[in-house]
Write an enzyme that holds these catalytic residues in place. Structure first.
Site, short mmCIF file in Angstrom:
data_model
loop_
_atom_site.label_atom_id
_atom_site.label_comp_id
_atom_site.label_asym_id
_atom_site.label_seq_id
_atom_site.Cartn_x
_atom_site.Cartn_y
_atom_site.Cartn_z
N GLU A 2 0.63 -1.31 -0.07
CA GLU A 2 0.17 0.08 -0.05
C GLU A 2 0.79 1.35 0.20
OE1 GLU A 2 -4.10 1.33 2.33
OE2 GLU A 2 -2.37 0.93 3.59
N LYS A 22 -8.59 3.78 -2.81
CA LYS A 22 -9.25 3.02 -1.71
C LYS A 22 -10.51 3.95 -1.61
CE LYS A 22 -7.72 1.85 3.00
NZ LYS A 22 -6.75 1.94 4.15
N CYS A 81 -5.51 -2.64 2.46
CA CYS A 81 -5.35 -2.81 3.92
C CYS A 81 -6.67 -3.23 4.51
CB CYS A 81 -4.89 -1.26 4.24
SG CYS A 81 -4.36 -1.19 6.13
#
Length: 327
Positions: A45, A126, A167
């Site tokens: 990430e 995200k 994540c």
């Protein structure tokens, strides 16, 4: 047609807050993975220019936020082109996380899947940054529900569907279900550097530790019946110093690396790179794709092991812009 593909999962430290240097290091890792026979290489990430760990150490840091913005990747940039060229030269798929800077100047937690032909097959953001990440990053929108790309690996392997999430998106049941119904076969689970669980007296969340995060990746493997490349970065003294995190919630000491490969039934298939999570390197594994078919025969949560007459997912992929022209 072959049913085994070799994959590479990086466990590497970026060049903190330096986009160009981080991309150069990423290109070097792409070449290394390809030279060892890998057809897919995964990064963590926001690997470029590094995960902004200071957001967990203090409420705001204007100076670091500004430097981070200047070192964030933009769409159709020379840095993205470097990654595309490396993928094309080596005929390897590159799946990488980065901080994306939009045309308006906002930052997003970005991901890209680059095909072995050097094309950006998928780029997404995200959907909801986690907790303190929201002091730096904005939310994704409808198109970012797309998280799977079908990649062409040539006549030997054919097409394979590759997906990715960031994540704690792995703690979002509806988002995971949406990816699974896209038919993912190999999933890249991107994580930042993560600390080991220190024991029951730990005041933080177990789900934020190396054990907890790997558990979420393994759960996704079980739910999806896909292989999971669990990819974490490393944060050593250079990162701690650059971000001043020694007294923060995370990135307090060197480490963070816990990359591994997980089978479609949830078992871990690879050993740690070294005794210390501060070690850098690449984890390799040969994936037998017939195991995905075997697992699907037991459990297919979007097929024979579902009840769409009772429970179903509705979603909206339309992009929501801040300014919309109405006639």
């Amino acid at each position: 047609m072959a049913t085994t593909i070799k994959v590479a999962v990086t466990q590497a430290e970026p060049i903190w807050l330096d986009l160009q240097a981080s991309i150069q290091k990423a290109v070097s890792l792409v070449h290394e993975a390809a030279s060892n026979g890998a057809k897919i290489v995964a990064f963590s990430e926001t690997w470029a220019p590094g995960y902004p760990g200071w957001c967990w150490a203090r409420p705001v840091d204007p100076a670091l936020n500004t430097k981070y913005a200047y070192n964030s990747l933009t769409a159709n940039s020379p840095e993205m082109e470097q990654l595309q060229q490396a993928a094309k030269e080596d005929s390897i798929a590159v799946v990488i996380g980065f901080s994306e800077r939009s045309s308006s100047g906002s930052l997003y937690i970005g991901q890209a899947i680059i095909s072995p032909q050097g094309e950006v097959a998928l780029q997404r953001r995200k959907l909801k940054p986690t907790h303190m990440e929201r002091t730096i990053f904005g939310d994704g929108s409808g198109p970012d529900l797309n998280c799977v790309a079908e990649l062409d690996f040539g006549s030997e392997l054919g097409s394979i569907k590759v997906g990715t999430l960031n994540c704690w998106e792995h703690a979002q049941p509806l988002l995971k279900f949406h990816e699974i119904q896209q038919g993912v076969v190999i999933h890249i689970a991107m994580w930042p550097p993560i600390d080991p669980y220190p024991g029951v007296e730990f005041p933080g969340l177990w789900s934020m530790t190396a054990d907890g995060c790997q558990n979420l990746s393994q759960t996704f493997a079980v739910e999806s019946g896909a292989f999971v490349l669990h990819c974490t970065a490393v944060c050593n003294e250079s990162g701690i110093e650059a971000m001043d995190t020694r007294n923060g919630m995370v990135f307090r000491e060197p480490g963070g690396g816990h990359s591994c490969v997980i089978g479609p039934d949830g078992r871990r298939l690879t050993q740690p790179l070294a005794d210390k999570p501060s070690a850098e390197g690449i984890v390799y594994a040969d994936l037998d794709l017939t195991r995905v078919v075997t697992n699907k025969s037991f459990q297919d949560i979007v097929g024979h092991y579902s009840r769409p007459d009772l429970l179903w997912l509705s979603y909206d992929k339309e992009k929501k812009d801040a300014a919309v022209h109405r006639n």
